[in-house]
Design a protein around this motif. Structure first.
Motif, short mmCIF file in Angstrom:
data_model
loop_
_atom_site.label_atom_id
_atom_site.label_comp_id
_atom_site.label_asym_id
_atom_site.label_seq_id
_atom_site.Cartn_x
_atom_site.Cartn_y
_atom_site.Cartn_z
N ARG A 25 0.87 -1.17 0.00
CA ARG A 25 0.00 0.00 0.00
C ARG A 25 0.91 1.22 0.00
O ARG A 25 1.71 1.41 0.93
N ARG A 83 -9.47 2.27 -9.19
CA ARG A 83 -8.05 1.90 -9.34
C ARG A 83 -7.38 2.75 -10.43
O ARG A 83 -6.24 3.20 -10.27
N ARG A 86 -6.99 6.38 -9.21
CA ARG A 86 -6.10 6.53 -8.05
C ARG A 86 -4.63 6.48 -8.48
O ARG A 86 -3.73 6.55 -7.64
N VAL A 99 2.55 4.80 -9.06
CA VAL A 99 1.42 3.94 -8.70
C VAL A 99 0.46 3.88 -9.88
O VAL A 99 -0.20 4.86 -10.20
N TRP A 104 2.95 -1.10 -8.84
CA TRP A 104 3.73 0.06 -8.43
C TRP A 104 5.18 -0.17 -8.86
O TRP A 104 5.63 -1.30 -8.99
N VAL A 182 -0.26 -3.31 -6.33
CA VAL A 182 -0.83 -2.25 -5.49
C VAL A 182 -1.99 -2.76 -4.64
O VAL A 182 -2.89 -3.43 -5.14
N ASP A 184 -4.95 -1.10 -2.64
CA ASP A 184 -5.64 0.18 -2.50
C ASP A 184 -6.92 -0.04 -1.71
O ASP A 184 -7.85 -0.71 -2.18
N TRP A 186 -9.43 1.80 -0.99
CA TRP A 186 -10.68 2.31 -1.56
C TRP A 186 -11.20 1.41 -2.66
O TRP A 186 -12.38 1.04 -2.71
#
Length: 205
Positions: A25, A83, A86, A99, A104, A182, A184, A186
């Motif tokens: 993260r 995604r 972000r 990212v 990443w 990644v 994430d 959210w």
């Protein structure tokens, strides 16, 4: 922190299985992100949650599993969109982290060879270590070319900020870039809810 320990456990599981995959993260440092991306990320998250709740409530009146399937599709689509929007770049103390929606790329400042601002408006970071292995540069999805970028020059501004940061660092021969997947909170929260809805749907058929 508890969530960091959980991520380490997940990474260890893959290591034991002989698979080199690192989930991370990405937080901290100075964040470079288009304002439109921030707006769309929040908008899609709220829209997905709101629509899924509405469809679920309406479907519960008829006790139909189809409503949960519809909610799952809404949440899954929202998770994918979140995604994408972000996507961003983090300028940390010793490295730059790109990212993208799925992966990443952590590139030490000392390993950065060139910051390319393509004519299409795309932002691409080239590293020395990647050049040795014959690989291409790292494209930042968060600053990919677009018609809007042609007006506001967000990629050019991001490139200038990155170059200013790289200029403060020295070239490091042993510096190595790394990459992983990644996590994430959210986007993954929507995906998790979508999975739960799809699993619960057969109970209402």
């Amino acid at each position: 922190m508890a969530w960091q320990d959980k991520i380490r456990k997940i990474n260890r599981i893959f290591e034991v299985a002989g698979i080199r995959i690192e989930f991370r993260r990405i937080l901290g440092g100075r964040t470079l992100q288009r304002k439109t991306f921030r707006f769309y990320a929040v908008t899609f998250w709220l829209a997905a949650v709101g629509t899924a709740i509405y469809v679920g409530i309406e479907g519960s009146k008829t006790s139909s599993g189809q409503a949960l399937i519809a909610s799952a599709l809404m949440l899954l689509t929202g998770g994918l969109c979140v995604r994408i929007f972000r996507s961003r770049v983090h300028l940390k103390k010793s490295s730059l982290v790109i990212v993208n929606p799925l992966r990443w790329h952590d590139i030490p400042y000392g390993d950065i060879r060139e910051i390319e601002h393509a004519s299409s408006g795309s932002l691409i970071v080239h590293s020395w270590s990647n050049r040795k292995s014959g690989g291409e540069g790292y494209l930042s999805v968060g600053f990919a070319g677009s018609l809007i970028d042609g007006i506001f020059k967000t990629s050019a501004k991001a490139a200038a900020q990155i170059k200013a940061e790289v200029g403060k660092q020295r070239r490091m021969k042993d510096a190595q870039s790394s990459t992983g997947f990644v996590l994430d909170i959210w986007a993954d929260s929507l995906t998790l809810c979508a999975i739960l809805c799809s699993l619960a749907a057969p109970l209402f058929w």
